[in-house]
Motif scaffolding. Structure first.
Motif, PDB file in Angstrom:
ATOM      1  N   PRO A  94       3.614  -2.882  11.179  1.00 15.23           N
ATOM      2  CA  PRO A  94       2.439  -3.739  11.045  1.00 15.23           C
ATOM      3  C   PRO A  94       1.727  -3.476   9.726  1.00 15.23           C
ATOM      4  O   PRO A  94       1.702  -2.339   9.226  1.00 15.23           O
ATOM      5  N   GLU A  95       1.187  -4.528   9.159  1.00 10.74           N
ATOM      6  CA  GLU A  95       0.594  -4.443   7.816  1.00 10.74           C
ATOM      7  C   GLU A  95      -0.455  -3.352   7.690  1.00 10.74           C
ATOM      8  O   GLU A  95      -0.551  -2.687   6.654  1.00 10.74           O
ATOM      9  N   GLU A  96      -1.231  -3.113   8.724  1.00 17.51           N
ATOM     10  CA  GLU A  96      -2.323  -2.141   8.630  1.00 17.51           C
ATOM     11  C   GLU A  96      -1.871  -0.694   8.865  1.00 17.51           C
ATOM     12  O   GLU A  96      -2.663   0.230   8.733  1.00 17.51           O
ATOM     13  N   THR A  97      -0.609  -0.457   9.171  1.00 19.94           N
ATOM     14  CA  THR A  97      -0.108   0.893   9.445  1.00 19.94           C
ATOM     15  C   THR A  97      -0.155   1.745   8.184  1.00 19.94           C
ATOM     16  O   THR A  97       0.231   1.301   7.094  1.00 19.94           O
ATOM     17  N   ARG A  98      -0.612   2.993   8.351  1.00 20.80           N
ATOM     18  CA  ARG A  98      -0.615   3.958   7.259  1.00 20.80           C
ATOM     19  C   ARG A  98      -0.067   5.278   7.796  1.00 20.80           C
ATOM     20  O   ARG A  98      -0.342   5.647   8.927  1.00 20.80           O
ATOM     21  N   ILE A  99       0.685   5.972   6.957  1.00 17.92           N
ATOM     22  CA  ILE A  99       1.190   7.293   7.324  1.00 17.92           C
ATOM     23  C   ILE A  99       0.849   8.256   6.186  1.00 17.92           C
ATOM     24  O   ILE A  99       0.688   7.856   5.039  1.00 17.92           O
ATOM     25  N   SER A 100       0.782   9.518   6.520  1.00 17.90           N
ATOM     26  CA  SER A 100       0.395  10.484   5.494  1.00 17.90           C
ATOM     27  C   SER A 100       1.549  11.407   5.120  1.00 17.90           C
ATOM     28  O   SER A 100       1.447  12.130   4.140  1.00 17.90           O
ATOM     29  N   SER A 101       2.625  11.396   5.881  1.00 19.19           N
ATOM     30  CA  SER A 101       3.698  12.350   5.593  1.00 19.19           C
ATOM     31  C   SER A 101       4.658  11.813   4.545  1.00 19.19           C
ATOM     32  O   SER A 101       5.298  10.788   4.716  1.00 19.19           O
ATOM     33  N   TYR A 102       4.692  12.519   3.448  1.00 22.53           N
ATOM     34  CA  TYR A 102       5.653  12.219   2.388  1.00 22.53           C
ATOM     35  C   TYR A 102       5.943  13.520   1.677  1.00 22.53           C
ATOM     36  O   TYR A 102       5.026  14.227   1.276  1.00 22.53           O
ATOM     37  N   VAL A 103       7.206  13.853   1.544  1.00 24.98           N
ATOM     38  CA  VAL A 103       7.607  15.061   0.856  1.00 24.98           C
ATOM     39  C   VAL A 103       8.351  14.622  -0.393  1.00 24.98           C
ATOM     40  O   VAL A 103       9.339  13.892  -0.312  1.00 24.98           O
ATOM     41  N   ALA A 104       7.866  15.026  -1.547  1.00 28.00           N
ATOM     42  CA  ALA A 104       8.510  14.636  -2.805  1.00 28.00           C
ATOM     43  C   ALA A 104       9.926  15.192  -2.856  1.00 28.00           C
ATOM     44  O   ALA A 104      10.203  16.251  -2.317  1.00 28.00           O
ATOM     45  N   THR A 105      10.798  14.453  -3.532  1.00 28.51           N
ATOM     46  CA  THR A 105      12.190  14.909  -3.663  1.00 28.51           C
ATOM     47  C   THR A 105      12.307  15.937  -4.759  1.00 28.51           C
ATOM     48  O   THR A 105      11.510  16.044  -5.643  1.00 28.51           O
TER      49      THR A 105
ATOM     50  N   VAL B  94       5.848   4.349   1.402  1.00 29.20           N
ATOM     51  CA  VAL B  94       6.296   5.742   1.432  1.00 29.20           C
ATOM     52  C   VAL B  94       7.812   5.801   1.261  1.00 29.20           C
ATOM     53  O   VAL B  94       8.328   6.581   0.464  1.00 29.20           O
ATOM     54  N   PHE B  95       8.536   4.941   1.991  1.00 25.25           N
ATOM     55  CA  PHE B  95       9.998   4.926   1.884  1.00 25.25           C
ATOM     56  C   PHE B  95      10.432   4.500   0.482  1.00 25.25           C
ATOM     57  O   PHE B  95      11.380   5.046  -0.080  1.00 25.25           O
ATOM     58  N   LEU B  96       9.724   3.556  -0.101  1.00 25.48           N
ATOM     59  CA  LEU B  96      10.053   3.085  -1.447  1.00 25.48           C
ATOM     60  C   LEU B  96       9.949   4.221  -2.466  1.00 25.48           C
ATOM     61  O   LEU B  96      10.817   4.368  -3.328  1.00 25.48           O
ATOM     62  N   ARG B  97       8.901   5.029  -2.394  1.00 26.97           N
ATOM     63  CA  ARG B  97       8.774   6.157  -3.325  1.00 26.97           C
ATOM     64  C   ARG B  97       9.961   7.104  -3.181  1.00 26.97           C
ATOM     65  O   ARG B  97      10.540   7.554  -4.175  1.00 26.97           O
ATOM     66  N   TYR B  98      10.319   7.399  -1.939  1.00 28.41           N
ATOM     67  CA  TYR B  98      11.474   8.269  -1.707  1.00 28.41           C
ATOM     68  C   TYR B  98      12.748   7.611  -2.246  1.00 28.41           C
ATOM     69  O   TYR B  98      13.542   8.248  -2.937  1.00 28.41           O
TER      70      TYR B  98
ATOM     71  N   HIS C 273       0.854  -1.190   0.000  1.00 32.89           N
ATOM     72  CA  HIS C 273       0.000   0.000   0.000  1.00 32.89           C
ATOM     73  C   HIS C 273       0.892   1.243   0.000  1.00 32.89           C
ATOM     74  O   HIS C 273       1.853   1.319   0.759  1.00 32.89           O
ATOM     75  N   PRO C 274       0.597   2.228  -0.852  1.00 34.26           N
ATOM     76  CA  PRO C 274       1.464   3.406  -0.951  1.00 34.26           C
ATOM     77  C   PRO C 274       1.561   4.232   0.331  1.00 34.26           C
ATOM     78  O   PRO C 274       2.525   4.970   0.513  1.00 34.26           O
ATOM     79  N   ALA C 275       0.591   4.107   1.237  1.00 29.96           N
ATOM     80  CA  ALA C 275       0.642   4.861   2.493  1.00 29.96           C
ATOM     81  C   ALA C 275       1.261   4.051   3.641  1.00 29.96           C
ATOM     82  O   ALA C 275       1.406   4.572   4.744  1.00 29.96           O
ATOM     83  N   HIS C 276       1.594   2.786   3.387  1.00 27.18           N
ATOM     84  CA  HIS C 276       2.310   2.005   4.396  1.00 27.18           C
ATOM     85  C   HIS C 276       3.720   2.579   4.494  1.00 27.18           C
ATOM     86  O   HIS C 276       4.255   3.066   3.487  1.00 27.18           O
ATOM     87  N   PRO C 277       4.352   2.570   5.660  1.00 27.03           N
ATOM     88  CA  PRO C 277       5.712   3.119   5.762  1.00 27.03           C
ATOM     89  C   PRO C 277       6.689   2.558   4.726  1.00 27.03           C
ATOM     90  O   PRO C 277       7.526   3.307   4.208  1.00 27.03           O
ATOM     91  N   VAL C 278       6.571   1.280   4.370  1.00 24.85           N
ATOM     92  CA  VAL C 278       7.449   0.717   3.345  1.00 24.85           C
ATOM     93  C   VAL C 278       7.144   1.342   1.984  1.00 24.85           C
ATOM     94  O   VAL C 278       8.057   1.672   1.221  1.00 24.85           O
TER      95      VAL C 278
END
Length: 165
Positions: free
Chosen positions: A154-165, A21-25, A14-19
């Motif tokens: 955890p699989e269900e974790t979602r975060i909203s903070s992502y700053v594009a590079t 979000v980190f992958l996009r960065y 999921h794009p909002a999972h910490p993994v």
């Protein structure tokens, strides 16, 4: 009882999972070889993932490569039930789980490509927790992969903070 880790592709995360979000960065910051140079890592670009981040430095003991945890975020420490900072990978987990993780880290170092998995925690009292893990190759020297950044939550974790590079 923990189940065997299931390999995932980046599209499974999921794009909002910490993994995710980190992958996009990571993809945006990676060099032409496809991996991140440590000097280019900007934690301010992925603040929501830092809680779930563990950093492992590859160290040689004269015979084999080992992985020393140099940083373990508070969320990762809570998740694992132990702050791995200052310890070698595998010291505080069952042998089979340690062997699997060491093999995974070595594969990531060898081919310089991230790996993604879904797994339960290797702790009999916490194996009901299913997590998503991303193992990312990093180079401090720019000559080879010599550090691993692990994002696990955890699989269900979602975060909203992502700053594009």
């Amino acid at each position: 009882m923990p189940y065997r880790p299931q390999k995932l592709t980046s599209s499974d995360i999921h794009p909002a999972h910490p993994v995710g979000v980190f992958l996009r960065y990571y993809r945006a910051a990676a060099d032409e070889r496809g991996y991140l140079l440590r000097d280019n890592f900007d934690p301010s670009r992925v603040p929501g993932t830092l809680n779930w981040l563990a950093v492992f430095e590859c160290v040689f003991d004269g015979e084999d490569e080992k992985f020393l945890c140099t940083l373990c975020g508070a969320g990762a420490s809570d998740l694992f039930g132990y702050d791995y900072t200052g310890n070698l990978l595998g010291e505080m987990m069952p042998r089979q789980a340690a062997e699997w993780r060491l093999r995974e880290f070595r594969e990531v170092m060898s081919d310089a490509r991230p790996r993604f998995t879904r797994a339960s925690l290797p702790d009999a009292e916490r194996d009901f927790i299913t997590l998503i893990r991303g193992v990312f190759p990093v180079s401090k020297s720019s000559a080879r992969i010599d550090e691993i950044m692990l994002v696990a939550a955890p699989e269900e974790t979602r975060i909203s903070s992502y700053v594009a590079t």
